[in-house]
Design an enzyme around this catalytic site. Structure first.
Site, PDB file in Angstrom:
ATOM      1  CB  SER A  90       4.592  10.950  -0.244  1.00  0.00           C
ATOM      2  OG  SER A  90       5.010  10.666  -1.572  1.00  0.00           O
ATOM      3  N   GLY A  91       7.481   9.198  -0.070  1.00  0.00           N
ATOM      4  CA  GLY A  91       8.888   9.221  -0.467  1.00  0.00           C
ATOM      5  C   GLY A  91       9.135  10.090  -1.680  1.00  0.00           C
ATOM      6  CB  SER A  92       7.746  10.090  -5.131  1.00  0.00           C
ATOM      7  OG  SER A  92       6.366  10.229  -4.864  1.00  0.00           O
TER       8      SER A  92
END
Length: 342
Positions: A90-92
């Site tokens: 997940s980027g965030s």
């Protein structure tokens, strides 16, 4: 206060999306790799239910568990827990984890730039943090290899008819559709409708298109990414996008894995090349600054190496506890705030 367990959490959000981090109170799960550990968390569900369900959590919440890395190159590992999934990447959440590690002193901060290597379930990620006055101000993450799967595929969706979609992987798997095709605009006032339609499209895509990662045991489409057309100024593309996360909520951030998947599709369609940048804008107007860094192969498939960059802020600290008389040790979900996942 009596309690049978105490879990220590640092609250955080990245460009609007909650990504809290467990920093103590949970033993590493069994598994020879971080991927295997994440599969244990996903299948067991005990920790997921305790931290994500009401009354301790909510549908808005993502929680990350810090674990010792398995890869000797990494300084820390982490496992991502989302409302309905335990994803590879997940980027965030990686931006939240990086910020918490540095702002809390778990990993020593070096100003003006700190370099780290972290291990997500989906693989190794390289992190560059711009730091000033004891704060990690911007996090750049080299995401896992990302690739387009199907391009311009017809998809029949109840209530929408036949729409044309792309599918891609950017650390998680996406079906991507233009907002105009479904008669929507990406704006806060349409968030509920976007989330519900997005989950419906995801369900149809899993039934009709499917997905299989060439190297990981990941055989489904997790999310629907709804997009508006990109604009270009020189070597910078800009596009608004939002991602519907099961059971039916919108990512508040621009979604780093979604931006990576979108860049992979743009590259596959000849609309973006190595070295060019992409600014992804969320439903809140927040931004991730991304770059298609290089082209590579993954399991014989054309792929890209994307870099995503964003900001995160610590929101507080908390301790989750369980009194032995609490009637809800696993929490609960009600459909007024937890939409039905059909």
């Amino acid at each position: 206060m009596r309690s049978t367990k105490v879990i220590h959490i640092v609250g955080c959000h990245a460009e609007g999306e909650v990504g809290d981090v467990i920093v103590g109170g949970v033993a590493p799960p069994p598994g020879e790799t971080v991927w295997e550990q994440s599969r244990f968390i996903a299948n067991d569900e005990t920790l997921r239910n305790f931290v994500l369900n009401e009354p301790r959590g909510g549908v808005f919440r993502h929680v990350n568990l810090l674990v010792p890395p398995k890869d000797p190159r990494a300084q820390m590992g982490f496992i991502i827990m989302e409302p309905a999934d335990t994803p590879p990447m997940s980027g965030s959440n990686s931006i939240c984890v990086s910020t918490v590690l540095l702002d809390s002193g778990i990993i020593a901060m070096q100003e003006p730039v700190t370099h780290m290597v972290l291990e997500a379930p989906g693989g190794i990620i390289e992190v560059e943090a711009e730091c000033r006055n004891g704060k990690a101000e911007r996090i750049s993450v080299r995401n896992v290899p990302s690739f387009a799967d199907r391009l311009d595929a017809p998809l029949d969706v109840t209530g929408l008819g036949t729409i044309m979609v792309d599918t891609a992987y950017g650390g998680d798997s996406f079906v991507i559709v233009d907002a105009a095709q479904i008669g929507m605009k990406i704006e806060p006032g349409q968030a509920r409708e976007l989330a519900e339609i997005g989950v419906k499209i995801t369900k149809a895509a899993n039934e009709q298109l499917g997905f299989r990662h060439p190297e990981r045991d990941w055989r489904h489409i997790s999310f629907c990414q709804i997009t508006e057309p990109v604009t270009r100024e020189g070597d910078v593309l800009t596009g608004v996008n939002t991602v519907a996360i099961r059971p039916a909520k919108l990512d508040r951030s621009p979604t780093g894995t979604g931006c990576s998947a979108r860049m992979a599709v743009l590259h596959a369609k000849g609309q973006m090349k190595a070295g060019e940048r992409f600014i992804g804008k969320s439903v809140l107007g927040t931004e991730f600054h991304c770059r298609l860094d290089k082209v590579l192969e993954l399991g014989g498939k054309p792929a890209i190496s994307p870099i995503i960059s964003g900001r995160a802020w610590v929101t507080g600290t908390s301790q989750l506890m369980l009194d032995p008389s609490d009637p809800f040790p696993h929490g609960y979900r009600l459909s007024d705030t937890w939409p039905r996942d059909e």
